[in-house]
Design a protein around this motif. Structure first.
Motif, PDB file in Angstrom:
ATOM      1  N   HIS A   1     -36.762 -15.019   9.180  1.00  0.00           N
ATOM      2  CA  HIS A   1     -36.709 -14.951   7.719  1.00  0.00           C
ATOM      3  C   HIS A   1     -35.758 -13.850   7.269  1.00  0.00           C
ATOM      4  CE1 HIS A   1     -40.048 -17.732   7.442  1.00  0.00           C
ATOM      5  NE2 HIS A   1     -40.703 -17.004   8.332  1.00  0.00           N
ATOM      6  N   ASN A   2     -35.230 -14.019   6.063  1.00  0.00           N
ATOM      7  CA  ASN A   2     -34.333 -13.028   5.461  1.00  0.00           C
ATOM      8  C   ASN A   2     -33.195 -12.639   6.400  1.00  0.00           C
ATOM      9  OD1 ASN A   2     -35.866 -13.026   3.124  1.00  0.00           O
ATOM     10  ND2 ASN A   2     -37.057 -11.248   3.734  1.00  0.00           N
ATOM     11  N   LYS A   3     -32.532 -13.658   6.919  1.00  0.00           N
ATOM     12  CA  LYS A   3     -31.426 -13.414   7.843  1.00  0.00           C
ATOM     13  C   LYS A   3     -30.261 -12.771   7.106  1.00  0.00           C
ATOM     14  CE  LYS A   3     -32.539 -16.912  11.213  1.00  0.00           C
ATOM     15  NZ  LYS A   3     -32.061 -18.003  12.037  1.00  0.00           N
ATOM     16  N   LEU A   4     -29.781 -11.702   7.687  1.00  0.00           N
ATOM     17  CA  LEU A   4     -28.707 -10.941   7.075  1.00  0.00           C
ATOM     18  C   LEU A   4     -27.857 -10.327   8.180  1.00  0.00           C
ATOM     19  CD1 LEU A   4     -27.398  -9.643   4.582  1.00  0.00           C
ATOM     20  CD2 LEU A   4     -29.229  -7.961   4.607  1.00  0.00           C
ATOM     21  N   LYS A   5     -26.597 -10.733   8.224  1.00  0.00           N
ATOM     22  CA  LYS A   5     -25.692 -10.177   9.225  1.00  0.00           C
ATOM     23  C   LYS A   5     -25.258  -8.785   8.787  1.00  0.00           C
ATOM     24  CE  LYS A   5     -24.070 -14.607  10.858  1.00  0.00           C
ATOM     25  NZ  LYS A   5     -22.965 -15.534  10.991  1.00  0.00           N
ATOM     26  N   MET A   6     -25.312  -7.849   9.708  1.00  0.00           N
ATOM     27  CA  MET A   6     -25.018  -6.462   9.372  1.00  0.00           C
ATOM     28  C   MET A   6     -23.559  -6.258   8.946  1.00  0.00           C
ATOM     29  SD  MET A   6     -27.917  -4.891   9.467  1.00  0.00           S
ATOM     30  CE  MET A   6     -28.632  -6.412   8.850  1.00  0.00           C
ATOM     31  N   ALA A   7     -22.639  -7.009   9.531  1.00  0.00           N
ATOM     32  CA  ALA A   7     -21.229  -6.888   9.116  1.00  0.00           C
ATOM     33  C   ALA A   7     -21.069  -7.308   7.656  1.00  0.00           C
ATOM     34  CB  ALA A   7     -20.335  -7.737  10.024  1.00  0.00           C
ATOM     35  N   GLU A   8     -21.761  -8.376   7.262  1.00  0.00           N
ATOM     36  CA  GLU A   8     -21.699  -8.827   5.876  1.00  0.00           C
ATOM     37  C   GLU A   8     -22.365  -7.810   4.948  1.00  0.00           C
ATOM     38  OE1 GLU A   8     -23.379 -12.769   5.737  1.00  0.00           O
ATOM     39  OE2 GLU A   8     -21.795 -13.591   7.023  1.00  0.00           O
ATOM     40  N   LEU A   9     -23.434  -7.193   5.413  1.00  0.00           N
ATOM     41  CA  LEU A   9     -24.105  -6.166   4.618  1.00  0.00           C
ATOM     42  C   LEU A   9     -23.188  -4.965   4.401  1.00  0.00           C
ATOM     43  CD1 LEU A   9     -26.584  -4.963   3.209  1.00  0.00           C
ATOM     44  CD2 LEU A   9     -27.376  -4.200   5.471  1.00  0.00           C
ATOM     45  N   ARG A  10     -22.531  -4.525   5.459  1.00  0.00           N
ATOM     46  CA  ARG A  10     -21.595  -3.395   5.321  1.00  0.00           C
ATOM     47  C   ARG A  10     -20.515  -3.717   4.293  1.00  0.00           C
ATOM     48  NH1 ARG A  10     -22.259  -3.399  10.976  1.00  0.00           N
ATOM     49  NH2 ARG A  10     -20.259  -4.431  11.266  1.00  0.00           N
ATOM     50  N   ASP A  11     -19.959  -4.931   4.366  1.00  0.00           N
ATOM     51  CA  ASP A  11     -18.926  -5.344   3.415  1.00  0.00           C
ATOM     52  C   ASP A  11     -19.459  -5.349   1.979  1.00  0.00           C
ATOM     53  OD1 ASP A  11     -17.149  -5.657   5.511  1.00  0.00           O
ATOM     54  OD2 ASP A  11     -17.345  -7.849   5.588  1.00  0.00           O
ATOM     55  N   ALA A  12     -20.694  -5.827   1.797  1.00  0.00           N
ATOM     56  CA  ALA A  12     -21.276  -5.912   0.461  1.00  0.00           C
ATOM     57  C   ALA A  12     -21.550  -4.529  -0.133  1.00  0.00           C
ATOM     58  CB  ALA A  12     -22.573  -6.717   0.512  1.00  0.00           C
ATOM     59  N   LEU A  13     -21.776  -3.538   0.722  1.00  0.00           N
ATOM     60  CA  LEU A  13     -22.089  -2.189   0.248  1.00  0.00           C
ATOM     61  C   LEU A  13     -20.839  -1.359  -0.070  1.00  0.00           C
ATOM     62  CD1 LEU A  13     -25.063  -1.291   2.624  1.00  0.00           C
ATOM     63  CD2 LEU A  13     -25.171  -2.111   0.238  1.00  0.00           C
ATOM     64  N   GLN A  14     -19.685  -1.785   0.409  1.00  0.00           N
ATOM     65  CA  GLN A  14     -18.440  -1.051   0.167  1.00  0.00           C
ATOM     66  C   GLN A  14     -18.190  -0.764  -1.317  1.00  0.00           C
ATOM     67  OE1 GLN A  14     -16.249   0.450   2.109  1.00  0.00           O
ATOM     68  NE2 GLN A  14     -16.977  -0.229   4.104  1.00  0.00           N
ATOM     69  N   PRO A  15     -18.349  -1.744  -2.212  1.00  0.00           N
ATOM     70  CA  PRO A  15     -18.064  -1.482  -3.636  1.00  0.00           C
ATOM     71  C   PRO A  15     -18.966  -0.417  -4.275  1.00  0.00           C
ATOM     72  CG  PRO A  15     -18.131  -3.842  -3.214  1.00  0.00           C
ATOM     73  CD  PRO A  15     -18.619  -3.162  -1.963  1.00  0.00           C
ATOM     74  N   LEU A  16     -20.054  -0.041  -3.622  1.00  0.00           N
ATOM     75  CA  LEU A  16     -20.950   0.988  -4.166  1.00  0.00           C
ATOM     76  C   LEU A  16     -20.384   2.393  -3.979  1.00  0.00           C
ATOM     77  CD1 LEU A  16     -24.453  -0.303  -2.971  1.00  0.00           C
ATOM     78  CD2 LEU A  16     -23.281  -0.725  -5.144  1.00  0.00           C
ATOM     79  N   GLY A  17     -19.276   2.491  -3.252  1.00  0.00           N
ATOM     80  CA  GLY A  17     -18.665   3.798  -3.029  1.00  0.00           C
ATOM     81  C   GLY A  17     -19.282   4.575  -1.879  1.00  0.00           C
ATOM     82  N   LEU A  18     -20.076   3.899  -1.064  1.00  0.00           N
ATOM     83  CA  LEU A  18     -20.658   4.561   0.104  1.00  0.00           C
ATOM     84  C   LEU A  18     -19.557   4.830   1.123  1.00  0.00           C
ATOM     85  CD1 LEU A  18     -23.854   2.360   0.587  1.00  0.00           C
ATOM     86  CD2 LEU A  18     -23.506   4.297  -0.950  1.00  0.00           C
ATOM     87  N   GLN A  19     -19.655   5.928   1.820  1.00  0.00           N
ATOM     88  CA  GLN A  19     -18.658   6.319   2.813  1.00  0.00           C
ATOM     89  C   GLN A  19     -19.239   6.210   4.218  1.00  0.00           C
ATOM     90  OE1 GLN A  19     -15.443   7.268   1.758  1.00  0.00           O
ATOM     91  NE2 GLN A  19     -16.311   6.519  -0.158  1.00  0.00           N
ATOM     92  N   ASN A  20     -18.374   5.940   5.197  1.00  0.00           N
ATOM     93  CA  ASN A  20     -18.762   5.901   6.617  1.00  0.00           C
ATOM     94  C   ASN A  20     -20.000   5.042   6.860  1.00  0.00           C
ATOM     95  OD1 ASN A  20     -16.652   7.763   7.269  1.00  0.00           O
ATOM     96  ND2 ASN A  20     -17.958   9.403   6.484  1.00  0.00           N
ATOM     97  N   ILE A  21     -19.993   3.832   6.329  1.00  0.00           N
ATOM     98  CA  ILE A  21     -21.131   2.914   6.469  1.00  0.00           C
ATOM     99  C   ILE A  21     -21.197   2.397   7.903  1.00  0.00           C
ATOM    100  CG2 ILE A  21     -22.196   0.779   5.669  1.00  0.00           C
ATOM    101  CD1 ILE A  21     -20.565   1.111   3.066  1.00  0.00           C
ATOM    102  N   ARG A  22     -22.362   2.573   8.504  1.00  0.00           N
ATOM    103  CA  ARG A  22     -22.620   2.042   9.843  1.00  0.00           C
ATOM    104  C   ARG A  22     -24.001   1.410   9.858  1.00  0.00           C
ATOM    105  NH1 ARG A  22     -22.709   7.032  13.206  1.00  0.00           N
ATOM    106  NH2 ARG A  22     -23.224   7.974  11.226  1.00  0.00           N
ATOM    107  N   THR A  23     -24.183   0.435  10.722  1.00  0.00           N
ATOM    108  CA  THR A  23     -25.496  -0.181  10.874  1.00  0.00           C
ATOM    109  C   THR A  23     -25.909  -0.105  12.331  1.00  0.00           C
ATOM    110  OG1 THR A  23     -24.489  -2.367  11.121  1.00  0.00           O
ATOM    111  CG2 THR A  23     -25.239  -1.755   8.907  1.00  0.00           C
ATOM    112  N   TYR A  24     -27.213  -0.223  12.541  1.00  0.00           N
ATOM    113  CA  TYR A  24     -27.752  -0.226  13.900  1.00  0.00           C
ATOM    114  C   TYR A  24     -28.743  -1.361  14.018  1.00  0.00           C
ATOM    115  CZ  TYR A  24     -30.387   1.107  18.019  1.00  0.00           C
ATOM    116  OH  TYR A  24     -31.019   1.086  19.239  1.00  0.00           O
ATOM    117  N   ILE A  25     -28.573  -2.179  14.997  1.00  0.00           N
ATOM    118  CA  ILE A  25     -29.312  -3.408  15.287  1.00  0.00           C
ATOM    119  C   ILE A  25     -29.517  -4.251  14.034  1.00  0.00           C
ATOM    120  CG2 ILE A  25     -30.289  -2.605  17.456  1.00  0.00           C
ATOM    121  CD1 ILE A  25     -32.948  -2.130  16.115  1.00  0.00           C
TER     122      ILE A  25
END
Length: 183
Positions: free
Chosen positions: A16-40
């Motif tokens: 449920h609630n499948k979300l690819k981390m690469a897509e999440l990182r891309d979606a968060l870019q416009p928020l002005g977050l810096q050095n975005i990384r994800t783990y698992i």
């Protein structure tokens, strides 16, 4: 800039609630977050921002909802808060050793909450502490120690009694995220 860890509740669990981390990182870019990384794949995000925790929580939740049509509570800790969680585990070392020897899977977990539960609701959860399941609530963090398995544990099944959303991470994930903060 402050270093933050954001933990998403209910992402990629049981199909449920499948979300690819690469897509999440891309979606968060416009928020002005810096050095975005994800783990698992369970929704662990490390980033830097000058925004407040409350504002970031709302922005990330809104972005996930509008971009992926997924409703997920976002729990945020600063790097200092996160390090405090892992450096101040309240369980005695002997208890950790004993639980690790008998548990199926990870024995130590932390449930992270957006706000501290009330004393009344904390008491509702603590009534499930037993010889096989330990629980210590420290502010917005709930340390859970299982001598068997989290899967069948009463404590994990009754976290809702805190009446606060919670997302749970095992100790291995917590330690990895603490290491990644400083990289």
């Amino acid at each position: 800039m402050t270093k933050y860890v954001a933990l998403l509740r209910g992402i990629n669990v049981g199909g449920h609630n499948k979300l690819k981390m690469a897509e999440l990182r891309d979606a968060l870019q416009p928020l002005g977050l810096q050095n975005i990384r994800t783990y698992i794949q369970s929704g662990n995000i490390l980033f830097e921002s000058s925004e407040s925790e409350e504002r970031l929580q709302q922005q990330i939740q809104d972005t996930i909802l509008t971009t992926f049509t997924i409703t997920s509570t976002v729990i945020i800790r600063t790097a200092d808060e996160f390090h405090s969680i892992v450096n101040n585990c309240p369980f005695p070392e002997q208890d950790l050793t004993d639980a690790s020897a008998t548990a199926t899977g990870e024995s130590l977990h932390v449930a992270l909450l957006p706000v501290a539960p009330t004393e009344i609701n904390s008491a509702k959860l603590l009534q499930y502490v037993s010889e096989k399941e330990g629980c210590i609530i420290k502010g917005r963090d709930v340390y859970l120690l299982f001598y068997d398995s989290i899967r069948n544990a009463k404590l994990s099944q009754h976290l809702h009694k805190l009446e606060v959303p919670a997302t749970v991470r095992n100790w291995k994930t917590m330690m990895k995220l603490a290491t990644m903060i400083d990289q």
